[in-house]
Structure formats: C-alpha cells, structure tokens
Design a protein around this motif. Structure first.
Motif, short mmCIF file in Angstrom:
data_model
loop_
_atom_site.label_atom_id
_atom_site.label_comp_id
_atom_site.label_asym_id
_atom_site.label_seq_id
_atom_site.Cartn_x
_atom_site.Cartn_y
_atom_site.Cartn_z
N GLN A 664 10.41 -3.67 -26.32
CA GLN A 664 10.72 -4.23 -25.11
C GLN A 664 10.63 -3.27 -23.50
OE1 GLN A 664 10.18 -7.88 -25.13
NE2 GLN A 664 11.27 -8.05 -23.33
N ASN A 667 13.39 -2.36 -17.11
CA ASN A 667 12.64 -3.47 -15.83
C ASN A 667 13.07 -2.77 -14.60
OD1 ASN A 667 16.59 -2.09 -16.03
ND2 ASN A 667 16.53 -4.65 -15.29
N ASP A 701 2.91 -5.55 -11.35
CA ASP A 701 3.99 -6.63 -11.61
C ASP A 701 5.34 -5.59 -12.63
OD1 ASP A 701 2.61 -6.39 -13.74
OD2 ASP A 701 1.65 -8.79 -13.96
N SER A 702 6.35 -6.05 -12.71
CA SER A 702 7.59 -5.72 -13.56
C SER A 702 8.42 -7.14 -14.03
CB SER A 702 8.19 -4.43 -12.63
OG SER A 702 8.85 -4.59 -12.01
N ASN A 703 10.00 -6.41 -13.80
CA ASN A 703 10.26 -7.94 -14.62
C ASN A 703 11.72 -7.23 -13.64
OD1 ASN A 703 12.62 -9.62 -15.72
ND2 ASN A 703 9.98 -10.64 -15.45
N GLU A 707 14.43 -9.08 -20.58
CA GLU A 707 13.78 -9.93 -21.55
C GLU A 707 12.26 -10.43 -21.06
OE1 GLU A 707 16.76 -12.64 -19.78
OE2 GLU A 707 16.74 -10.06 -20.20
N GLU A 708 12.03 -10.20 -19.96
CA GLU A 708 10.96 -10.04 -19.21
C GLU A 708 11.29 -11.52 -18.96
OE1 GLU A 708 7.16 -7.66 -19.31
OE2 GLU A 708 7.97 -8.04 -21.86
N ASN A 709 11.94 -12.43 -18.33
CA ASN A 709 12.35 -13.68 -18.21
C ASN A 709 11.21 -13.89 -16.75
OD1 ASN A 709 13.66 -15.55 -16.82
ND2 ASN A 709 15.08 -15.79 -17.78
N GLU A 713 10.44 -12.58 -12.37
CA GLU A 713 9.05 -11.96 -12.29
C GLU A 713 8.56 -10.92 -10.61
OE1 GLU A 713 5.95 -14.27 -15.05
OE2 GLU A 713 5.41 -14.51 -12.95
#
Length: 777
Positions: A664, A667, A701-703, A707-709, A713
C-alpha cells in the motif's frame, strides 16, 4: 512507473547536456538573465544553484503575491509538499511522502521548521501568519547533519528581513472577499553607527465567515482575527563581533474551520447505530460528492473560537576569528499556547467537539565553528542542545456519540471526557561537516551528527468533573475487576487501565541515540552546470502520543525511524543566464516508519494508536525550469513524481479490521504535483510599470488511510490564481487586483474520523481583492 522514471532520467541527461553545450556562449551587457537566488541551506550564503540539495526558494514578495500567509500554504509553490489539518488544530506537513500523522501538540514532526536557523520543534508553532519574510527555503530529504533537529522528510527555513544601513519604511493594505482586510507595516534603519533596528507588524481580519451552514441558511463560520509582530536589533559591537536579537509573536483568535461531516459511522460495539441520539439521527450531513468548499455545519451550543498564541526570542552572535574562521552562537526560546480553543466536529450536535488547552516550550543552544576559504578543505563543527516541554488537555463534548448509550435521547452515560498529558525531552548532539575541493571541478562533502535524546511522558483519560450521567468510571471499574484489580475509580480519576487493571497515571521514558550523515560528490564541469550524487541517512526521534485511551497500551511510544536516501541531481544555467533547469531523482529506504493506525477497544470500537512499520520505500523524481524568453516575461514550471510503498506492516484499518498493508502507498502522498507560473511586466510611459501573472498548481489524488478507504479519498485538484498590477517605475507605489482559486476548485485537505463522525477539511473557495503597497527608502 519504471518507464516514467527512466524517461525522466533521459530527459534530465539530454537537457543538462544541452545546457553544457550552450552555456559557454558569449554574454553581452544587454542580456536577459534570471535573478540570482542566495540561500543559507548549508549554514552560509551561496547561490541556490551551487547547493547540492533539492531546494525550493520562495521570496517574501512571491509569497505575498500568491496569498501564502503561513507554512500551511507552501504547497502552492512546492511540489512534493502537502499539508493536512488534524482534528485538534495541529498541522501535519509531508515532504516527498515523508510525514507523521500524529495530532499531539508535542509530537516531533518529520519536516522541521526554522526561523533564522532557530528551531520551531513543534508544528503548531509554525501556524501563525508570516511577517516581514525575505524568503523561505524548503530543503528536501533528510536534514539531520547541519540542522539542530533530526528529520527524515526535510526542513523549512524562514529567513527574515534584516535591518539595513539606511531608513526604510513600507506599508500595504488589502481588501478582499468575505470582508477581509490585511494591514502590514515595517520600519527599519540605523539607530547609531553600530546599531540597526527593524520592526514589522501584520494583521488579517474578516467580518464575514466563509463557511455556510447546511442546516441553518445564513449562518456562517470562519471569521479571521490574526496578528503577528517581529522586532529586531543588529549590533556591530566591533569589527569582528556582531549580535542580532529578535523577538517574534503571533496570535490567532479566529473562528475555527469546521469539517464537512460526510458520514456517521457509530462506534458503539454493542448496539451499532441502533441506539443513537436524535440530534445525530436528525443532523444534516454534507453530500460527500459536493464541489462546494463552503458547505459545512457545526454546533451552536459552544462558542467556537481559537485562542492560540506564540512568542519567541533569538540571539545570534558571530565572532570573526580571522578572515576564514567564524564562531557562531544561536540561543533561542519559544513558547506557544492554545488557551481554551474550541473546535467543532462537523455536526449540529455534540460529537467530540473539543476544548483544547495546551502549552509548549523549547530552549535551544547551538555553537559552531567554521573555517572556509573556498579552496583546499573547508570544515565546520559544533554542538547543539535543546530542552522541550509540553502539556495538553483535550476536553471532548460527547453527549451525542453512540458509545455514550443515549436513552430515549434524554440521558447519556457520559457527556464530557478528557485526556491530558505532559511531555519532556532533552536532546544533545555534536556535528561536523567537511568540504574537500579535490580539483577545480570536483568537490567531496561529508558530514555527520551524533544525537542523544531522552523523553518522558505521563498522561491518562478521565471523566471531566462537569460530565453528566454516571460517567465512564463505573464501566472501567468493572473492566479493572475482570483484570484482577478491585478498585473503585472516581469521577475525575484516571481510567486508562494497564494490563492488570491498574488505573495509575501512565508514565513512560524513552532513551535513544542515533548517527545521521550525508556524503555528496559534486562535479562542476563549468561555472554554469552542477552535477551531484549524494547518500544521506536521517532519523526522526520516537515519542509518546496523546490519544483518547482506555488502555495504557495506546500511550506506548513509537521508536525512532530511519531513512536512507540516494539522490542524483543536476542544476544548469543555460541560454546566457536566461534559463535555469534543475532536476533530481531519489530513492529512499525506510525502517520503522511511524504510523497512526487503530486498536480495537471492546467498549469504544476502533481507537487510534501509533506503531512502527518495519520496512517501506519511496522513490521519485523532480524538476524545475525557469526562463525569461522576452523582456519582462518570466515563465517557470516545477513538478514532482513520488511513489511510496509499505513493504512490511500488519495492523488494523480505520474500521478496526485486521489488515496487511504491504504494497500500500503512504497516506497523504499524491503521486504527481506540479505548478506553473507566467508573469509579464511592461512599461507605461516613463514613470509606470504594469503587469499580470497567472499561476496554476496541481495535486494528484491520495487517501487519508493506509488501506485507501473510498470514504477517505482526497481527490486531485488544480488551482488557478490571477493578478494584475500597476505601479511606479521606482517601485514606490503598487496597485494590484487579484483572484485566488478563480475557478472555485474543490479541495479536500484531509478526511479523518473522531468518534462517530467522518469529517473532511476543505481548502478555501474563490476569493478576490485589491492591494495597495507603498515603500520608502
């Protein structure tokens, strides 16, 4: 991404080769040249193009033009830099994907901030408005060798304007959207033949909030009330000895920004959402697909207002021992407070809205000796000491959260919960740096720092004395009994339990030492081109978090993280000085990266906890281009590509579910960022100059979660700013009309969860205004 990186390397080689071929052209007296930028990244003044580090240098004038009022705005002009706003007001800075998402006021950051080389070791200290800044330098990569605080991400160094030899004065006034006005003034000049003084002040005020309530049309939030001040004395005691004393202060009494509540996820592990407060059930959420930066909501039961302040003093002493040797002492003291700041959670209900009381203090001393004649071997050696203290008390209003078990919407088991902690840290280090001029074209730079640090922490969670209902103490008393401890926990007493059911205040101590360093090889085939290859090793100290905790394991510290970085770069001045092209590629290996994840509490659901991820990687590339193709026309572009990856780490995700995070990305780490600028100025008659500028900044874009829920976003966005100006040719007067975020682009800065609410912080909507500047010298 391998293809992208390889193409970048080919582009870099071709471009720099082009620079080598053309930089030898004869230069006439009327040539267009870029203005030389002088920086102090290596503790001495030198051209930014001679420093083998990736640096973004931003002038104070450019910061003003682009509306950069404090450190949080630097991402507008620095690809690879991001800012995220935490739920309790502490800013989190990330550089090249390297950040530390801890909201504790006394958390040690991965990106350190300095003002005239004096450290601001806590990110909260850097959130005040800038005043009278000459420039800011953003240094990317580990910076533990020459700077007093070890950091794995980088360093931000503010350089203030200094007193001059003649009388100067300046004033500016701005009026813009949301009935906002800014006033700034400065006076500088000699007091005696050997003593100079400078004082500057700034205020930013607004009479209209920029956020609009989704449940109460016409109700707004976001009025601004900020002040900043800097005073400076410069005394040349003798021909060889000088002192500079400065005092800085800021205050922020604005209304806080409220997050957009985009979801409610009840954290009650027994009833889920079956038993909720009617205030939450009936509360209006913000559409998560909205494109409106202004939409939000907040409680009307609290007086939402910040009460943050900062004060610092710094004494620089320089003693020229000879023409090539200099002894420098930097002594500084800084203090910051949040005295009852009230922060909303995003709903018209009490769902962990906070009152923050916090105090931070730091004392630091650096002494260094440098010997430099620009040939043979130059060297520097020194010592650095610092003493930090911090305390923080978060009082959460929890009447309407699901874990308070509201009964028929009338009675809650608890309404107010507090968490408080105190932290102390002592740091001592020795450092040295050597520059060996191997030949006319090659130079080897090597430096190292040994650091020893000790930190102490104590803290716990408790029912506030003013909490209604039975409170959480009886529940935790029952939990303590299951662990073998027959103790009646009273209101106001600690209920953060250890593994045996004890409820004493958690006390911890962490002792660490580290060795960081940097080795760089420079090659300058001619005066206009620099190639460099470097290896650096940086560390960031461990620390204790201040988190809402029912179990003392949540207070256990993370240990120091270590980052090893390779970087290959080049800087070329081209086209007879009218073009500058810089580029770099880098590869980071991360050990024990500090991450904020979750622990599953049987009574309160997923709660935050800090942990170390054993292995991670970062790699990327950056370039910048500046050119003046025509008289009066300036063009620039800068971009970064960053790829981050966790190699080994298992924990719980944001919802408390077991997760293997291997593979992953980090963040808050957008893969692509870039900015573009075009500025054109031209004379009108003989006495006036007009111009306009357009700039654009883009962030991929990123999170906010590992876990990139999808709910967390952070979508990509691009911001346009526009400015037109008219002034006198002698630069005494200037009138400007400007627009910021002129397309009203939506920006998600952070998404986080506190209690049941998923809140999203946004950027500013479009704003327009007019500015008048006057200078006397």
């Amino acid at each position: 991404m391998e293809v992208v990186m390889n193409r970048f390397l080919v582009f870099l080689v071709i471009s720099i080769g082009f620079g080598v071929s053309y930089t030898h052209a004869d230069r006439g007296d009327n040539r267009r040249v870029l203005e030389e930028v002088v920086v102090t990244a290596q503790k001495r003044s030198e051209s930014v193009n001679d420093v083998p580090i990736t640096i973004t240098a931003i002038s104070g004038e450019k910061m003003k033009t682009l509306g950069i009022t404090d450190t949080r705005d630097i991402g507008k002009v620095t690809p690879g830099f991001t800012f995220s706003k935490s739920g309790v007001g502490t800013p989190v800075y990330t550089l090249r994907g390297v950040g530390f998402n801890d909201q504790s006021f006394f958390a040690s950051p991965t990106v350190s901030v300095y003002v005239d080389e004096a450290p601001l070791p806590f990110s909260f200290m850097s959130k005040g408005p800038n005043v009278d800044v000459e420039r800011v330098e953003v240094l990317k990569g580990p910076q533990g060798t020459l700077f007093g605080r070890n950091t794995t991400g980088g360093a931000i160094n503010y350089i203030s304007n200094k007193p001059g030899d003649s009388l100067e004065a300046a004033a500016s006034a701005t009026y813009g959207s949301f009935s906002t006005y800014e006033l700034e003034g400065m006076v500088s000049g000699p007091v005696t033949d050997t003593l100079g003084a400078r004082i500057a002040a700034r205020t930013i005020q607004s009479d209209e909030g920029w956020q609009e309530s989704v449940s109460r049309p016409g109700d707004t939030l976001g009025e601004v009330d900020k002040y900043s001040l800097r005073g400076m004395l410069n005394w040349d005691a003798t021909d060889n000895l000088s002192f500079m004393f400065s005092v800085s202060a800021w205050a922020d009494k604005s209304e806080p920004q409220s997050p957009q509540a985009i979801a409610v996820i009840p954290q009650n592990p027994f009833t889920g959402g079956a038993v909720q407060s009617p205030r939450v059930q009936n509360a209006e959420l913000v559409d998560r697909n909205t494109s409106d930066n202004k939409a939000a909501d907040w409680t009307t039961e609290l007086d939402l207002r910040l009460n943050d302040s900062f004060y610092s003093t710094t004494l620089h002493a320089k003693w020229a021992l000879s023409d090539s040797a200099e002894l420098v002492s930097i002594s500084s003291f800084a203090q910051a407070k949040s005295d009852g700041s009230v922060l909303p959670a995003g709903l018209d209900a009490l769902v962990s809205d906070y009152i923050i009381d916090a105090s931070l203090q730091t004392i630091s001393q650096e002494l260094r000796l440098s010997v430099s004649d620009g040939q043979g071997i130059d060297w520097m050696a020194g010592v650095n000491l610092s003493f930090d203290e911090g305390d923080q008390h978060n009082r959460a209003f929890d009447r309407d959260v699901s874990s308070a078990f509201p009964i028929l919407g009338l009675v809650s088991v608890f309404t107010e919960v507090g968490v408080a902690g105190e932290s102390k840290a002592e740091q001592a280090s020795i450092f040295g740096n050597v520059e060996w001029y191997i030949s006319d074209t090659f130079k080897l730079i090597a430096g190292a720092r040994y650091n020893n640090e000790k930190s102490e922490f104590q803290g716990c969670s408790f029912d506030e004395p003013t909490s209604e209902g039975t409170g959480l103490a009886p529940l935790l008393t029952a939990v303590a009994l299951t662990r073998g401890n027959v103790t009646l926990i009273g209101r106001g007493e600690c209920f953060t339990l250890d593994e045996n059911g004890g409820n004493d205040i958690f006390r911890g101590e962490l002792k660490e030492d580290s060795l960081s360093g940097r080795v760089t090889l420079n090659w300058t085939p001619n005066d206009d081109v620099l190639y460099y290859m470097s290896y650096s090793r940086g560390t960031k100290s461990g620390g204790f978090p201040l988190l809402p905790a029912s179990n003392q394991s949540q207070f256990k510290p993370v240990t120091q993280e270590e980052l090893s970085a390779w970087e290959l770069g080049a800087k070329a001045t081209m086209l007879e000085g009218s073009m500058q092209l810089n580029g770099a590629v880098f590869d980071y290996s991360y050990i024990d990266k500090q991450l904020l994840t979750r622990v599953d509490d049987p009574f309160f659901g997923p709660l935050p906890i800090l942990q170390n991820a054993p292995k991670s990687k970062v790699r990327g590339a950056e370039f910048s281009l500046s050119i003046t193709p025509l008289d009066g026309l300036f063009l620039s572009a800068a971009a970064s590509w960053i790829e981050t990856e966790i190699k080994e780490f298992e924990s719980l995700d944001i919802n408390g579910q077991p997760a293997d995070f291997a593979g992953q990305p980090f963040n808050y780490s957008p893969e692509i960022q870039y900015n573009l600028l075009a500025d054109y100025s031209f004379p009108i008659a003989q006495s006036y100059v007009a111009g306009f500028s357009l700039d654009y900044s883009y962030s991929d874009d990123s999170n906010a979660t590992l876990e990139e829920n999808a709910l967390y976003e952070l979508d990509s966005y691009g911001i346009f700013n526009l400015r037109a100006r008219l002034g006198t040719a002698d630069e005494r007067w200037m009138l400007s009309v400007w627009g910021r975020n002129i397309t009203d682009e939506f920006q998600a800065i952070n998404v986080y969860q506190i209690a049941d609410v998923v809140g999203r912080y946004t950027g500013m909507p479009s704003a327009y205004g007019v500015s008048v500047d006057y200078r006397y010298d």
